[in-house]
Design a protein around this motif. Structure first.
Motif, PDB file in Angstrom:
ATOM      1  N   PHE A  32       8.610   9.306   6.071  1.00 50.14           N
ATOM      2  CA  PHE A  32       8.845   7.875   6.214  1.00 50.14           C
ATOM      3  C   PHE A  32      10.261   7.472   5.816  1.00 50.14           C
ATOM      4  O   PHE A  32      10.729   6.405   6.169  1.00 50.14           O
ATOM      5  CB  PHE A  32       7.854   7.074   5.359  1.00 50.14           C
ATOM      6  CG  PHE A  32       6.523   6.890   6.010  1.00 50.14           C
ATOM      7  CD1 PHE A  32       6.345   5.956   7.012  1.00 50.14           C
ATOM      8  CD2 PHE A  32       5.431   7.649   5.608  1.00 50.14           C
ATOM      9  CE1 PHE A  32       5.109   5.773   7.615  1.00 50.14           C
ATOM     10  CE2 PHE A  32       4.195   7.478   6.201  1.00 50.14           C
ATOM     11  CZ  PHE A  32       4.037   6.533   7.205  1.00 50.14           C
ATOM     12  N   PHE A 110       5.401   3.972  -4.346  1.00 50.44           N
ATOM     13  CA  PHE A 110       5.845   2.671  -3.824  1.00 50.44           C
ATOM     14  C   PHE A 110       6.733   1.977  -4.855  1.00 50.44           C
ATOM     15  O   PHE A 110       7.790   1.450  -4.518  1.00 50.44           O
ATOM     16  CB  PHE A 110       4.660   1.770  -3.458  1.00 50.44           C
ATOM     17  CG  PHE A 110       5.071   0.342  -3.270  1.00 50.44           C
ATOM     18  CD1 PHE A 110       5.745  -0.041  -2.120  1.00 50.44           C
ATOM     19  CD2 PHE A 110       4.838  -0.604  -4.251  1.00 50.44           C
ATOM     20  CE1 PHE A 110       6.171  -1.354  -1.951  1.00 50.44           C
ATOM     21  CE2 PHE A 110       5.241  -1.911  -4.092  1.00 50.44           C
ATOM     22  CZ  PHE A 110       5.913  -2.295  -2.939  1.00 50.44           C
ATOM     23  N   SER A 115       9.395   0.554  -0.877  1.00 52.47           N
ATOM     24  CA  SER A 115       9.509   0.681   0.574  1.00 52.47           C
ATOM     25  C   SER A 115       8.277   0.101   1.263  1.00 52.47           C
ATOM     26  O   SER A 115       7.144   0.419   0.897  1.00 52.47           O
ATOM     27  CB  SER A 115       9.648   2.162   0.929  1.00 52.47           C
ATOM     28  OG  SER A 115       9.396   2.375   2.284  1.00 52.47           O
ATOM     29  N   TYR A 116       8.517  -0.732   2.272  1.00 52.76           N
ATOM     30  CA  TYR A 116       7.408  -1.251   3.064  1.00 52.76           C
ATOM     31  C   TYR A 116       6.677  -0.123   3.791  1.00 52.76           C
ATOM     32  O   TYR A 116       5.472  -0.197   4.009  1.00 52.76           O
ATOM     33  CB  TYR A 116       7.895  -2.285   4.082  1.00 52.76           C
ATOM     34  CG  TYR A 116       8.290  -3.581   3.443  1.00 52.76           C
ATOM     35  CD1 TYR A 116       7.329  -4.373   2.816  1.00 52.76           C
ATOM     36  CD2 TYR A 116       9.605  -4.015   3.451  1.00 52.76           C
ATOM     37  CE1 TYR A 116       7.679  -5.574   2.215  1.00 52.76           C
ATOM     38  CE2 TYR A 116       9.958  -5.209   2.849  1.00 52.76           C
ATOM     39  CZ  TYR A 116       8.996  -5.988   2.237  1.00 52.76           C
ATOM     40  OH  TYR A 116       9.329  -7.158   1.644  1.00 52.76           O
ATOM     41  N   ASN A 117       7.402   0.918   4.158  1.00 53.49           N
ATOM     42  CA  ASN A 117       6.759   2.067   4.800  1.00 53.49           C
ATOM     43  C   ASN A 117       5.703   2.680   3.890  1.00 53.49           C
ATOM     44  O   ASN A 117       4.674   3.162   4.348  1.00 53.49           O
ATOM     45  CB  ASN A 117       7.794   3.129   5.181  1.00 53.49           C
ATOM     46  CG  ASN A 117       8.643   2.701   6.348  1.00 53.49           C
ATOM     47  OD1 ASN A 117       8.255   1.835   7.124  1.00 53.49           O
ATOM     48  ND2 ASN A 117       9.812   3.286   6.475  1.00 53.49           N
ATOM     49  N   HIS A 118       5.974   2.665   2.595  1.00 55.55           N
ATOM     50  CA  HIS A 118       4.999   3.201   1.660  1.00 55.55           C
ATOM     51  C   HIS A 118       3.754   2.329   1.599  1.00 55.55           C
ATOM     52  O   HIS A 118       2.641   2.837   1.466  1.00 55.55           O
ATOM     53  CB  HIS A 118       5.621   3.347   0.266  1.00 55.55           C
ATOM     54  CG  HIS A 118       5.498   4.717  -0.279  1.00 55.55           C
ATOM     55  ND1 HIS A 118       6.394   5.705  -0.025  1.00 55.55           N
ATOM     56  CD2 HIS A 118       4.532   5.281  -1.037  1.00 55.55           C
ATOM     57  CE1 HIS A 118       6.007   6.813  -0.612  1.00 55.55           C
ATOM     58  NE2 HIS A 118       4.868   6.580  -1.231  1.00 55.55           N
ATOM     59  N   LEU A 119       3.933   1.026   1.681  1.00 56.61           N
ATOM     60  CA  LEU A 119       2.764   0.142   1.718  1.00 56.61           C
ATOM     61  C   LEU A 119       1.916   0.425   2.948  1.00 56.61           C
ATOM     62  O   LEU A 119       0.681   0.447   2.867  1.00 56.61           O
ATOM     63  CB  LEU A 119       3.201  -1.326   1.719  1.00 56.61           C
ATOM     64  CG  LEU A 119       3.662  -1.884   0.383  1.00 56.61           C
ATOM     65  CD1 LEU A 119       4.129  -3.328   0.535  1.00 56.61           C
ATOM     66  CD2 LEU A 119       2.572  -1.786  -0.669  1.00 56.61           C
ATOM     67  N   ILE A 120       2.573   0.659   4.065  1.00 54.48           N
ATOM     68  CA  ILE A 120       1.854   0.996   5.297  1.00 54.48           C
ATOM     69  C   ILE A 120       1.086   2.306   5.115  1.00 54.48           C
ATOM     70  O   ILE A 120      -0.082   2.416   5.501  1.00 54.48           O
ATOM     71  CB  ILE A 120       2.822   1.077   6.494  1.00 54.48           C
ATOM     72  CG1 ILE A 120       3.387  -0.315   6.793  1.00 54.48           C
ATOM     73  CG2 ILE A 120       2.141   1.671   7.724  1.00 54.48           C
ATOM     74  CD1 ILE A 120       4.567  -0.310   7.740  1.00 54.48           C
ATOM     75  N   LEU A 121       1.727   3.297   4.509  1.00 53.91           N
ATOM     76  CA  LEU A 121       1.066   4.580   4.244  1.00 53.91           C
ATOM     77  C   LEU A 121      -0.141   4.386   3.332  1.00 53.91           C
ATOM     78  O   LEU A 121      -1.208   4.955   3.568  1.00 53.91           O
ATOM     79  CB  LEU A 121       2.051   5.575   3.629  1.00 53.91           C
ATOM     80  CG  LEU A 121       1.493   6.936   3.231  1.00 53.91           C
ATOM     81  CD1 LEU A 121       0.906   7.664   4.430  1.00 53.91           C
ATOM     82  CD2 LEU A 121       2.576   7.774   2.568  1.00 53.91           C
ATOM     83  N   VAL A 123      -2.020   1.663   2.887  1.00 49.20           N
ATOM     84  CA  VAL A 123      -3.094   0.984   3.620  1.00 49.20           C
ATOM     85  C   VAL A 123      -3.756   1.942   4.610  1.00 49.20           C
ATOM     86  O   VAL A 123      -4.991   2.000   4.710  1.00 49.20           O
ATOM     87  CB  VAL A 123      -2.558  -0.285   4.323  1.00 49.20           C
ATOM     88  CG1 VAL A 123      -3.584  -0.855   5.293  1.00 49.20           C
ATOM     89  CG2 VAL A 123      -2.148  -1.326   3.291  1.00 49.20           C
ATOM     90  N   CYS A 124      -2.955   2.709   5.340  1.00 46.35           N
ATOM     91  CA  CYS A 124      -3.509   3.670   6.309  1.00 46.35           C
ATOM     92  C   CYS A 124      -4.336   4.743   5.608  1.00 46.35           C
ATOM     93  O   CYS A 124      -5.426   5.097   6.069  1.00 46.35           O
ATOM     94  CB  CYS A 124      -2.397   4.312   7.133  1.00 46.35           C
ATOM     95  SG  CYS A 124      -1.614   3.190   8.295  1.00 46.35           S
ATOM     96  N   THR A 127      -7.631   3.127   4.323  1.00 45.35           N
ATOM     97  CA  THR A 127      -8.508   2.787   5.451  1.00 45.35           C
ATOM     98  C   THR A 127      -9.101   4.047   6.076  1.00 45.35           C
ATOM     99  O   THR A 127     -10.315   4.120   6.326  1.00 45.35           O
ATOM    100  CB  THR A 127      -7.734   1.979   6.512  1.00 45.35           C
ATOM    101  OG1 THR A 127      -7.209   0.807   5.893  1.00 45.35           O
ATOM    102  CG2 THR A 127      -8.619   1.597   7.680  1.00 45.35           C
TER     103      THR A 127
END
Length: 170
Positions: A32, A110, A115-121, A123-124, A127
């Motif tokens: 990321f 994070f 990093s916002y990419n880490h937040l996405i990781l 959540v993914c 989930t």
């Protein structure tokens, strides 16, 4: 003794640790970050959060992997699952402390990278694991361990820990 009932070797445990938690906490985050990240420690709270979450996550990860090896006679990987249901240590409080440990490591990362990419990781990862447990792992555990797992599942939450440890009735 059949191959399926043999206790996995130390090599199998190391292989599965590398393939699963190491990939999620080290390799995926590295993918990321294509540009240098800024380490922002101008606030004393961020390092405490960062290393607190990472320390807690690593502790949970090592404790649960140890329980899989010592008590469960299997590895953390679904292709070499435990032979015995583990209801000890952190498993008395929630059903998935190993995944919670990995999640804590990702949260700590994070706070390290902001990093916002880490937040996405995060959540993914959460989930995907929730869906995997609901639709794949939990039904397989019911088939493998029957009533013992069903009762455990009814008494121990998937993610949010109980306040008091669960003790199965003998």
């Amino acid at each position: 003794m059949t191959k399926q009932n043999q206790t996995p070797s130390n090599w199998a445990h190391l292989r599965d640790i590398f393939l699963l938690p190491f990939t999620v906490t080290i390799i995926l985050p590295a993918l990321f970050f294509h540009s240098p990240q800024i380490f922002i420690f101008n606030n004393w709270i961020l390092p405490i959060l960062c290393f607190g979450f990472i320390g807690l996550g690593l502790s949970l990860l090592f404790i649960t992997i140890s329980l899989f090896k010592r008590l469960g006679e299997g590895t953390l990987a679904p292709w070499q699952p435990t032979q015995k249901l583990i209801i000890a240590g952190p498993y008395k409080y929630c059903r998935n402390p190993m995944i919670t440990g990995v999640l804590f490591i990702l949260i700590g990362e994070f706070f390290l990278f902001l990093s916002y990419n880490h937040l996405i990781l995060i959540v993914c990862f959460f989930t995907a694991n929730t869906l995997y447990f609901i639709y794949s792992e939990e039904p397989r555990l019911v088939l493998r361990f029957g009533q013992e797992y069903t009762i455990y599942k009814q008494n121990v939450p998937r993610w949010i820990p109980r306040l008091k440890p669960y003790t199965p009735k003998s």
